[in-house]
Design a protein around this motif. Structure first.
Motif, short mmCIF file in Angstrom:
data_model
loop_
_atom_site.label_atom_id
_atom_site.label_comp_id
_atom_site.label_asym_id
_atom_site.label_seq_id
_atom_site.Cartn_x
_atom_site.Cartn_y
_atom_site.Cartn_z
N LEU B 76 63.04 52.57 94.53
CA LEU B 76 63.64 51.25 94.34
C LEU B 76 63.19 50.18 95.40
O LEU B 76 62.98 49.01 95.21
N GLY B 80 61.17 46.82 95.13
CA GLY B 80 62.05 45.79 95.64
C GLY B 80 61.12 44.93 96.59
O GLY B 80 60.95 43.81 96.41
N ASN B 99 70.18 42.77 100.83
CA ASN B 99 69.55 44.05 101.56
C ASN B 99 70.18 44.34 103.02
O ASN B 99 70.39 45.36 103.36
N PRO B 102 74.06 46.43 103.69
CA PRO B 102 74.74 47.78 103.87
C PRO B 102 74.05 48.12 105.11
O PRO B 102 74.55 48.93 105.91
N ILE B 134 74.85 57.08 93.79
CA ILE B 134 74.63 55.69 93.94
C ILE B 134 75.01 55.27 95.35
O ILE B 134 74.30 54.74 95.99
N VAL B 137 72.15 56.02 97.90
CA VAL B 137 70.88 55.33 97.47
C VAL B 137 71.43 53.69 98.21
O VAL B 137 70.46 53.13 98.74
N VAL B 138 72.62 53.52 97.96
CA VAL B 138 73.09 52.09 98.54
C VAL B 138 72.82 52.17 100.25
O VAL B 138 72.39 51.32 100.79
N ALA B 141 68.47 52.90 100.36
CA ALA B 141 67.16 51.80 100.05
C ALA B 141 66.98 50.83 100.70
O ALA B 141 65.92 50.41 101.21
N PRO B 142 68.48 50.04 101.52
CA PRO B 142 67.76 48.90 102.45
C PRO B 142 66.76 49.34 103.33
O PRO B 142 66.11 48.41 103.84
N TYR B 145 63.39 49.41 102.20
CA TYR B 145 62.82 48.02 102.03
C TYR B 145 62.60 47.63 103.29
O TYR B 145 61.31 46.95 103.49
N LEU B 192 63.13 58.26 106.90
CA LEU B 192 64.32 57.55 107.27
C LEU B 192 65.43 57.91 106.31
O LEU B 192 66.59 58.01 106.71
#
Lengths: 268, 271
Positions: B76, B80, B99, B102, B134, B137-138, B141-142, B145, B192
């Motif tokens: 993701l 993104g 992004n 979080p 979820i 992942v929240v 994922a940031p 990114y 990470l």
């Protein structure tokens, strides 16, 4: 060509939707809950009750106290470490730095367990010094997060500035106070951000070291388990407000490179 | 003289940092339940750790959750970052700023708000693991990114154009030209993400099914209880994790060449 451009940018749609659903929407929900009461009416009662109840204000004060004390301790310990590592000519600098940030990758609950066993041997009963123990625990937990950004800023400090200061007759202490320290402020601020907010909310450290005083994090948990989502959301919102003020202030001064220090060592 | 003082100071700090972990490591190989009284050598703690189904399941669950959620986050987050890199200011504004939330937010607040949304407003069942995945992942994922974006900025854009000119489809050019160039960022993002998931307590405790535990939640619950057998088995677990982390760091130092080492320590190449 225009069509291709469009297609590539479409790749961000899944992640964009994900962020809207699970980052943006939760914020909307807590704002809604924070300003409504049990019957769904708009109200400011949650806000006023937070600032008028001695219990909640006490919790806020205690959290701030712990956060300030932890940040100061981390700074006082981390600055010399980072300074020595960045400014001296050790052969295996990278390795020594690794040694200092490695604890970051060991599960923090296990590290606090280890610390707890040692403190129990030293103090006998942990209940006698709850604030001190919490302070030690938090410092132990967050120290690497302070070392890394300060090291990053000091490491890229321009040596010619220090030489210039020396040429112009400044002694070591004066050079440090007038040149090195001011230039390392962005790293310090990044470190403060990394340490201050978590130490206001990390109630697990208190829990594990038998400190039963509430901090902001435990207050959210207490409201959550009591199904009092309105007051819980208000606490969350107040924390968000503190974070917002913090980031607005620090965006101006913080070092962008040092800011991402959570992944600093892994990022290569 | 000054160097000696520096070395003494650094060594002293290292001892403080590692003393608790090392003491626990020593005691994990004895049969004593309290620090202070060494009795006999024993590997009983390690046997318990791998024999007791409760502990074994907890460790396996933690690892599966960490790798699984890190994988989803990597896909993701990378998509993104690539998409935003090629999109206009709007995408950048929306995804880029959301992004950050979080990343700077306190984990308790992220956990609480997500939990209120999923369980309170949407009626998701916690025991389905949906909210747990979820949540992780929240959290992760940031950071993926954030570690991919600098690689995209350093990338040589003309190579992509060249690939298209030579007849590659956009999808193929992305896979064969763009992906290899940002790959180091993707890998460090994944690493990470795994460490964030392994270390997380707050999001897990708010979103997990009642019967599931990760290492963090298990350890916290165990300190409230008084089962000696489990307490000392966790010493063994902490020792194993410590050994694994040390091993990984040594491996990273051996495989990385000098240049990469510098970058690893100072984030140099990211600029």
């Amino acid at each position: 060509m225009n069509r291709l451009h469009f297609q590539r940018s479409q790749l961000c749609i899944p992640y964009g939707l994900f962020l809207v659903c699970f980052v943006f929407a939760p914020l909307v929900v807590i704002i809604y809950y924070a300003f409504t009461d049990g019957e769904g009416r708009l109200t400011l009662a949650n806000l006023t009750s937070f600032f008028s109840s001695p219990n909640t204000i006490g919790t806020l004060a205690y959290s701030l106290g712990i956060a300030v004390a932890t940040t100061c301790c981390c700074l006082l310990l981390a600055y010399p470490i980072a300074y020595i590592l960045a400014r001296s000519r050790f052969k295996h600098k990278a390795v020594i730095l690794m040694v200092f940030v490695m604890p970051m990758w060991i599960n923090f609950t296990l590290r606090i367990t280890a610390l707890k066993e040692i403190l129990t041997v030293i103090e006998g009963n942990l209940a006698y010094h709850p604030f001190l123990n919490t302070l030690i625990g938090m410092t132990y937990d967050f120290l690497p997060f302070m070392i890394l950004p300060i090291y990053t800023t000091l490491e890229k400090l321009d040596n010619s500035l220090l030489e210039a200061a020396a040429d112009l007759g400044a002694d070591t202490v004066r050079t440090f106070l007038k040149v090195t320290f001011p230039l390392s402020v962005p790293g310090i601020i990044s470190g403060i951000v990394m340490v201050f907010l978590p130490s206001m909310t990390n109630y697990v450290v208190l829990d594990m070291l038998y400190n039963s005083t509430y901090i902001m994090g435990s207050l959210i948990g207490a409201y959550f388990s009591a199904y009092d989502w309105h007051n819980g959301s208000m606490i969350a919102l107040i924390l968000l407000g503190i974070i917002l003020v913090f980031t607005m202030f620090t965006n101006r001064y913080a070092d962008e490179d040092a800011g991402s220090s959570r992944g600093g060592v892994l990022g290569s | 003289m000054r160097k000696t003082f520096y070395i003494i100071f650094l060594s002293f700090m290292m001892v403080l940092l590692y003393l608790p972990i090392l003491v626990l490591a020593v005691y994990s190989f004895t049969d004593s339940a309290n620090i202070g009284a060494i009795r006999g050598f024993s590997v009983q703690n390690y046997v318990t750790l791998f024999k007791k189904p409760e502990l074994r399941d907890m460790i396996a669950g933690t690892l599966i959750l960490a790798v699984g959620s890190a994988f989803i986050s990597t896909v993701l987050g990378t998509l993104g970052a690539v998409g935003v890199f090629y999109s206009g200011r709007f995408g950048n504004l929306v995804v880029g700023s959301l992004n950050k939330v979080p990343v700077v937010n306190a984990e308790v607040v992220t956990a609480f708000s997500l939990c209120i949304l999923l369980i309170g407003a949407c009626g998701v069942d916690k025991s389905s693991f949906v909210s747990l995945v979820i949540g992780h992942v929240v959290l992760e994922a940031p950071f993926v990114y954030v570690s991919v974006v600098p690689k995209l900025k350093q990338m040589d854009n003309s190579l992509y154009e060249a690939a298209l000119d030579l007849g590659a489809s956009p999808a193929m050019a992305l896979r064969r030209v763009v992906l290899p160039q940002i790959f180091p960022g993707v890998v460090s993002g994944f690493a990470l993400a795994v460490t964030l998931s392994l270390d997380d307590y707050f999001i897990t405790s708010y979103t997990k099914p009642a019967t599931f535990d990760t290492i963090s939640t298990y350890v916290v619950n165990a300190t409230r209880g008084s089962q000696t057998e489990i307490k000392t088995a966790l010493w063994a677990l902490s020792t194993i994790i410590f050994a694994v982390v040390v091993g990984m760091v040594i491996l990273m130092n051996l495989t990385g060449n000098k240049n990469e080492k510098r970058a690893g320590a100072g984030n140099e190449k990211d600029r």
